[in-house]
Design an enzyme around this catalytic site. Structure first.
Site, PDB file in Angstrom:
ATOM      1  N   CYS A 156      -5.549  -8.316 -61.027  1.00  0.00           N
ATOM      2  CA  CYS A 156      -4.924  -7.740 -59.832  1.00  0.00           C
ATOM      3  C   CYS A 156      -4.416  -8.826 -58.890  1.00  0.00           C
ATOM      4  O   CYS A 156      -3.534  -8.574 -58.057  1.00  0.00           O
ATOM      5  CB  CYS A 156      -5.914  -6.859 -59.091  1.00  0.00           C
ATOM      6  SG  CYS A 156      -6.542  -5.478 -60.066  1.00  0.00           S
ATOM      7  N   TYR A 170     -14.397   3.781 -32.916  1.00  0.00           N
ATOM      8  CA  TYR A 170     -13.244   3.765 -32.013  1.00  0.00           C
ATOM      9  C   TYR A 170     -13.355   2.625 -31.006  1.00  0.00           C
ATOM     10  O   TYR A 170     -14.404   2.410 -30.391  1.00  0.00           O
ATOM     11  CB  TYR A 170     -13.123   5.076 -31.242  1.00  0.00           C
ATOM     12  CG  TYR A 170     -12.268   4.928 -29.992  1.00  0.00           C
ATOM     13  CD1 TYR A 170     -10.888   4.711 -30.110  1.00  0.00           C
ATOM     14  CD2 TYR A 170     -12.841   4.930 -28.721  1.00  0.00           C
ATOM     15  CE1 TYR A 170     -10.107   4.521 -28.970  1.00  0.00           C
ATOM     16  CE2 TYR A 170     -12.059   4.751 -27.587  1.00  0.00           C
ATOM     17  CZ  TYR A 170     -10.695   4.539 -27.717  1.00  0.00           C
ATOM     18  OH  TYR A 170      -9.922   4.335 -26.612  1.00  0.00           O
TER      19      TYR A 170
END
Length: 460
Positions: free
Chosen positions: A47, A432
């Site tokens: 990859c 958050y």
């Protein structure tokens, strides 16, 4: 006590993970391990080849996780440049060919692991074997391409195929200063996405200066008097090329297994049970790119060649072959990629996949930012979500954007694995802070919109 012998065919992710895990569980006095690898390298990241070619990864050896010498130091008899040419299931032996000396010999086994990987799709078209035409499956392939880029008489490159490898190689060639054309037989690049999301990738590639030609069926490769590629022809055009890279995809390499009578599935990969044993054979396991895996969302087997799966398969196989226990339940089809700063991600089913297995569904597509809108550097991303009609079960998510867009797909991958509904997703307690996300994460914004679509569909 005579040690059992474990034979492993394939010296990369699945094969050597299996060998290493089996060795952790049993010493050489209980289990001898012989592994065959036909190439020059073991345990490397295929990859990573596009990023080595591009120059983002400085050295080839940076992609090698463990050398043959390191495996041998752990009492694994890894035989490089040695290709297994036949499996005798009844006789419990394999025939091997030493590609350096030409010697052939048989080796018996008590337990066998098949990790033969995948082979690149190379259409049988005129000129496909010409100088300057390259696949990118192995480290040797990557080195050959780099050498070819240095010798190229001009700076025009054609990439055939617009999947993961195709778009990654387009970026790599762009970084080498080539004028890049991508020939794609599909409606839009990245056929692992729905066409509306693929269109976003197409637009971004255009913005980078990459020419993408969709619905382009390659008919032949044109060559000059010296036998080197000069152009790639399609049904209605000819595209000049000094270098051609094939990114059409791969197929399971199951030639040996088929010849030995082992079972393969509808996509050409070996069929295994949950313990990664080949169906009907207690002492043979298979893993990596040569097998089919269960799609937990669709309930069918698929061929998904990824290093993440291969390493997990190897761990499970090694545990079972080494006297322990493990199972591999299946996958949800998560994958990420990028072209320059554009990030591309998907998990679960596309619309065509859902139709193929008879699922009714609704879709929701939103645009949001990866950070709070007022925070510097916030950039747009597009999230598309599929949910099952009436039940609201999450079926799939696709994300295209910048600034950390791709890894948000992991939220959806966990939700898919857990069988969550889009309504349940809206209550997920995600991290958050303004530098990382808006108050409502883009995936949750998409989930809220999907909930509305499910409710409307239920009352229609």
């Amino acid at each position: 006590m005579t040690a059992e012998r474990l034979v492993v065919i394939g010296g990369d992710a699945a094969g050597m993970s299996a060998a290493s895990q089996a060795r952790r569980l049993k010493g050489p006095e209980e289990l001898s391990i012989v592994a065959f690898e036909r190439g020059h390298f073991s345990s490397y990241s295929a990859c990573g080849i596009p990023y080595w070619v591009s120059g983002d990864v400085a050295e080839r050896d940076d992609l090698i996780a463990r050398s043959p010498e390191e495996h041998r130091a752990r009492d694994i008899d890894l035989r490089m440049r040695t290709e297994v040419t036949e499996i005798d299931v009844a006789g419990q032996r394999v025939r091997a060919l030493d590609r350096e000396s030409g010697e052939t010999y048989w080796t018996g086994f008590d337990k066998l692991v098949i990790a033969t990987g995948a082979r690149p799709v190379r259409p049988a078209l005129p000129g496909m074997d010409a100088a300057g035409v390259h696949g990118v499956q192995t480290l040797d392939d990557g080195q050959a391409l780099l050498n070819s880029l240095d010798r190229a008489p001009g700076r025009r490159a054609v990439v055939v195929g617009a999947g993961y490898i195709g778009v990654e190689m387009a970026e790599a060639l762009l970084k080498h200063g080539f004028q890049v054309t991508v020939l794609n037989r599909g409606e839009q690049p990245m056929a692992t996405l729905d066409p509306d999301m693929g269109r976003l990738v197409h637009d971004a590639m255009d913005g980078l200066g990459i020419t993408t030609v969709n619905r382009a069926e390659v008919t032949k490769v044109l060559t000059g008097a010296d036998g080197r590629v000069t152009a790639v022809a399609t049904d209605d055009a000819s595209h000049p090329a000094d270098v051609v890279v094939l990114g059409i995809g791969v197929e399971p390499e199951t030639t040996l297994a088929r010849a030995a009578g082992l079972p393969v599935g509808p996509h050409g990969g070996l069929l295994t049970d949950l313990s990664m044993r080949v169906v009907g054979h207690d002492n043979i396991w298979a893993g990596g790119d040569c097998v089919e895996v269960l799609d937990l969302v669709a309930g069918r087997t698929r061929h998904i060649p990824l290093g993440t799966h291969a390493n997990k398969h190897g761990q499970i196989i090694g545990a079972n072959a080494g006297g322990g226990y493990g199972t591999f339940p299946g996958v949800v089809g998560t994958a990420v990629s990028k072209v320059c700063d554009l990030e591309i991600a998907r998990t679960g089913l596309r619309e065509k996949d859902a139709h193929a297995v008879g699922l009714r569904f609704v879709t929701a597509t939103i645009e949001s930012t990866g950070r709070a809108g007022y925070y510097p550097g916030a950039q747009l991303m597009t999230v598309k979500m599929l949910a099952e009609y009436r039940t609201g079960r999450l079926l799939g998510v696709q994300i295209v954007g910048r600034d950390g867009a791709a890894k948000r797909v992991d939220i959806a991958a966990v939700a898919l694995t857990a069988g969550m509904t889009v309504e349940q997703m809206t209550s997920l307690d995600l991290g958050y802070a303004p530098p990382f996300s808006p108050v409502w994460d883009p995936v949750l914004v998409a989930a809220r919109k999907a909930v509305t679509a499910v409710r409307r569909a239920g009352t229609a």
